[in-house]
Design a protein around this motif. Structure first.
Motif, PDB file in Angstrom:
ATOM      1  N   VAL A 193       0.820  -1.219   0.000  1.00  0.00           N
ATOM      2  CA  VAL A 193       0.000   0.000   0.000  1.00  0.00           C
ATOM      3  C   VAL A 193       0.850   1.265   0.000  1.00  0.00           C
ATOM      4  O   VAL A 193       0.320   2.348  -0.236  1.00  0.00           O
ATOM      5  N   PHE A 194       2.151   1.133   0.251  1.00  0.00           N
ATOM      6  CA  PHE A 194       3.001   2.318   0.280  1.00  0.00           C
ATOM      7  C   PHE A 194       2.987   3.049  -1.061  1.00  0.00           C
ATOM      8  O   PHE A 194       3.139   4.277  -1.105  1.00  0.00           O
ATOM      9  N   VAL A 195       2.814   2.309  -2.147  1.00  0.00           N
ATOM     10  CA  VAL A 195       2.820   2.951  -3.456  1.00  0.00           C
ATOM     11  C   VAL A 195       1.563   3.781  -3.692  1.00  0.00           C
ATOM     12  O   VAL A 195       1.541   4.666  -4.551  1.00  0.00           O
ATOM     13  N   LEU A 196       0.515   3.509  -2.927  1.00  0.00           N
ATOM     14  CA  LEU A 196      -0.738   4.255  -3.086  1.00  0.00           C
ATOM     15  C   LEU A 196      -0.826   5.470  -2.172  1.00  0.00           C
ATOM     16  O   LEU A 196      -1.580   6.406  -2.451  1.00  0.00           O
ATOM     17  N   VAL A 239       5.945   9.938  -9.120  1.00  0.00           N
ATOM     18  CA  VAL A 239       6.855   8.795  -9.041  1.00  0.00           C
ATOM     19  C   VAL A 239       6.083   7.506  -8.815  1.00  0.00           C
ATOM     20  O   VAL A 239       6.340   6.471  -9.461  1.00  0.00           O
ATOM     21  N   CYS A 240       5.120   7.539  -7.920  1.00  0.00           N
ATOM     22  CA  CYS A 240       4.357   6.326  -7.630  1.00  0.00           C
ATOM     23  C   CYS A 240       3.464   5.935  -8.798  1.00  0.00           C
ATOM     24  O   CYS A 240       3.244   4.731  -9.031  1.00  0.00           O
ATOM     25  N   THR A 300       3.284  -8.666  -8.689  1.00  0.00           N
ATOM     26  CA  THR A 300       2.371  -8.611  -7.543  1.00  0.00           C
ATOM     27  C   THR A 300       2.917  -7.715  -6.423  1.00  0.00           C
ATOM     28  O   THR A 300       2.547  -7.887  -5.271  1.00  0.00           O
ATOM     29  N   THR A 301       3.781  -6.787  -6.776  1.00  0.00           N
ATOM     30  CA  THR A 301       4.327  -5.891  -5.754  1.00  0.00           C
ATOM     31  C   THR A 301       3.364  -4.796  -5.361  1.00  0.00           C
ATOM     32  O   THR A 301       3.595  -4.075  -4.393  1.00  0.00           O
ATOM     33  N   ALA A 302       2.298  -4.605  -6.128  1.00  0.00           N
ATOM     34  CA  ALA A 302       1.292  -3.578  -5.808  1.00  0.00           C
ATOM     35  C   ALA A 302      -0.053  -4.247  -5.605  1.00  0.00           C
ATOM     36  O   ALA A 302      -0.361  -5.250  -6.245  1.00  0.00           O
TER      37      ALA A 302
END
Length: 334
Positions: free
Chosen positions: A3-6, A48-49, A77-79
Motif C-alpha cells: 500500500v506504500f505505493v498508493l 513517481v508512484c 504482484t508488488t502492488a
C-alpha cells in the motif's frame, strides 16, 4: 511495494487545511513559499508512484517492451490490485503528460507573443502599450541558455523556494487604458506591485503549483491559495515601498473593476481574478507579522505540521516503493 505505493496519491489531502489557513494567518511571502514547496514535493511523489504502478501494469500486457525478468510473478504482484492499478496508472500518467505539455506550450506561446509585442516598444522596465483594454502584468526576463530546459527550471525553482535572492529581470507591461484609470499615487503603487512580482520571481511559484495540480487534482486548493498569496506578497511589497497602504488598496479596487486579467494564469498581474475584496481588506488592516513559522498550538500551526508530516510520509512512501520494486526487479525470477 504494498500500500506504500498508493499513499502518495492520497497524502496531499493532509495539505488541504493549511491552504486556507495560510492565506489568512501567515505572511504572504512565507505562505507562498511554504505552499509551493508542499505542492511541488507532493506532486513529485505522486508522479513517481504513478510511474511505479505503470511498470507493474505494463508487465501485465502481452508483448510488453520491458525486460523478461521484470515480468516475473513476484514483480507483477508488488502492488495491491496490480492489474487494475497498473492499467489505471498508465492512463493517469498519460493524462498528466498531456496536461503538462499543454500548459508548457501555452505558457511559452503567451510569453513569445508578449515579447514580440514589446520588441518595438521603447523604454526600460516599464512598457506602456496603447490599448483600450485595461491590464497590467509582470513579464519575466528571457532566461539564459544555461537555465533553459527542465533541469534549469527545476534548479531555479528550488532556489526560489529556498528564498535565495535572484537578479531581477523582465518588464512591467501596462496598457494606456489601465493608466488612465489611476492617479499618480496609484500608478506608483501599480509599478511597485509589478516590480515585486519580478523581483520575487512569482511566476515560478505559479508554474510550480499549476503543474502540481495537474499531476494530482487533490492539490488544486494549493494552486488557488498560492495564486492569492503571491498577489498579497506583491501588495505588501508595494505598500512597504510606497508607504501608503490605502493608496495601494484603492488602486487594486479600481483596477479590478476594469481589468481583463493576465494573458495566462502563470503570469502575475496587478488585478488578477480572485478574492480582490480580501486583498483590499488586508491592506486596510495593519501589516502582517513576518513570522517564518506559526506557533505549534494554533490552528495554522497544527495544520502546517500536519502538512509537513504528510509530505514527509509521501516522500518516505515513494522512496520505499521505489527501493522495493528496484530490489525485486534486480533479483529477477527465482
Amino acid at each position: 511495494m504494498g500500500v506504500f505505493v498508493l499513499l502518495p496519491l492520497l497524502l496531499p489531502l493532509t495539505a488541504l487545511p493549511i491552504a486556507r489557513l495560510a492565506e489568512r494567518h501567515l505572511h504572504p511571502r512565507v505562505a507562498t513559499r511554504l505552499l509551493s514547496a508542499l505542492a511541488a514535493v507532493l506532486a513529485a511523489c505522486s508522479t513517481v508512484c504513478l510511474g511505479l504502478l505503470v511498470v507493474v501494469g505494463t508487465v501485465q500486457l502481452p508483448g510488453h517492451p520491458l525486460p523478461d525478468g521484470w515480468a516475473d510473478r513476484e514483480a507483477r504482484t508488488t502492488a495491491p490490485y496490480e492489474e487494475a492499478a497498473g492499467k489505471g496508472a498508465v492512463i493517469a500518467l498519460l493524462a498528466v503528460a498531456v496536461s503538462w505539455s499543454t500548459a508548457v506550450r501555452r505558457h511559452r506561446r503567451v510569453r513569445r507573443q508578449a515579447e514580440l509585442a514589446l520588441a518595438g516598444v521603447p523604454g526600460g522596465e516599464l512598457a506602456v502599450l496603447p490599448d483600450e483594454a485595461a491590464y497590467a502584468y509582470a513579464l519575466p526576463g528571457v532566461r539564459s541558455r544555461a537555465s533553459r530546459g527542465l533541469l534549469g527550471w527545476v534548479l531555479s525553482l528550488g532556489t526560489s523556494l529556498a528564498g535565495a535572492r535572484q537578479p531581477q529581470g523582465g518588464r512591467i507591461v501596462v496598457s494606456t487604458a489601465m493608466l488612465a484609470c489611476l492617479d499618480t499615487g496609484e500608478r506608483a503603487a501599480l509599478v511597485a506591485h509589478e516590480r515585486a512580482h519580478l523581483a520575487g520571481r512569482h511566476h515560478r511559484y505559479l508554474l510550480a503549483v499549476r503543474f502540481a495540480a495537474r499531476a494530482n487534482p487533490l492539490l488544486m486548493p494549493l494552486r488557488s491559495a498560492v495564486a492569492y498569496t503571491a498577489e498579497r506578497w506583491a501588495d505588501e511589497e508595494a505598500a512597504r515601498v510606497t508607504g501608503e497602504r490605502r493608496v495601494v488598496a484603492r488602486a487594486i479596487g479600481k483596477a479590478a473593476l476594469v481589468s481583463r486579467g493576465t494573458p495566462t494564469p502563470t503570469l502575475a498581474g496587478f488585478a488578477a481574478p480572485g478574492p480582490v475584496p480580501r486583498r483590499v481588506a488586508a491592506l486596510l488592516a495593519p501589516a502582517p507579522s513576518p513570522v517564518s513559522w506559526p506557533p505549534v498550538f494554533t490552528a495554522v500551526g497544527l495544520a502546517a505540521w500536519a502538512a509537513a508530516a504528510g509530505t514527509l510520509g509521501s516522500a518516505l512512501s515513494s522512496a520505499n516503493a521505489t527501493l522495493t520494486l528496484f530490489l525485486v526487479l534486480e533479483a529477477g525470477p527465482l
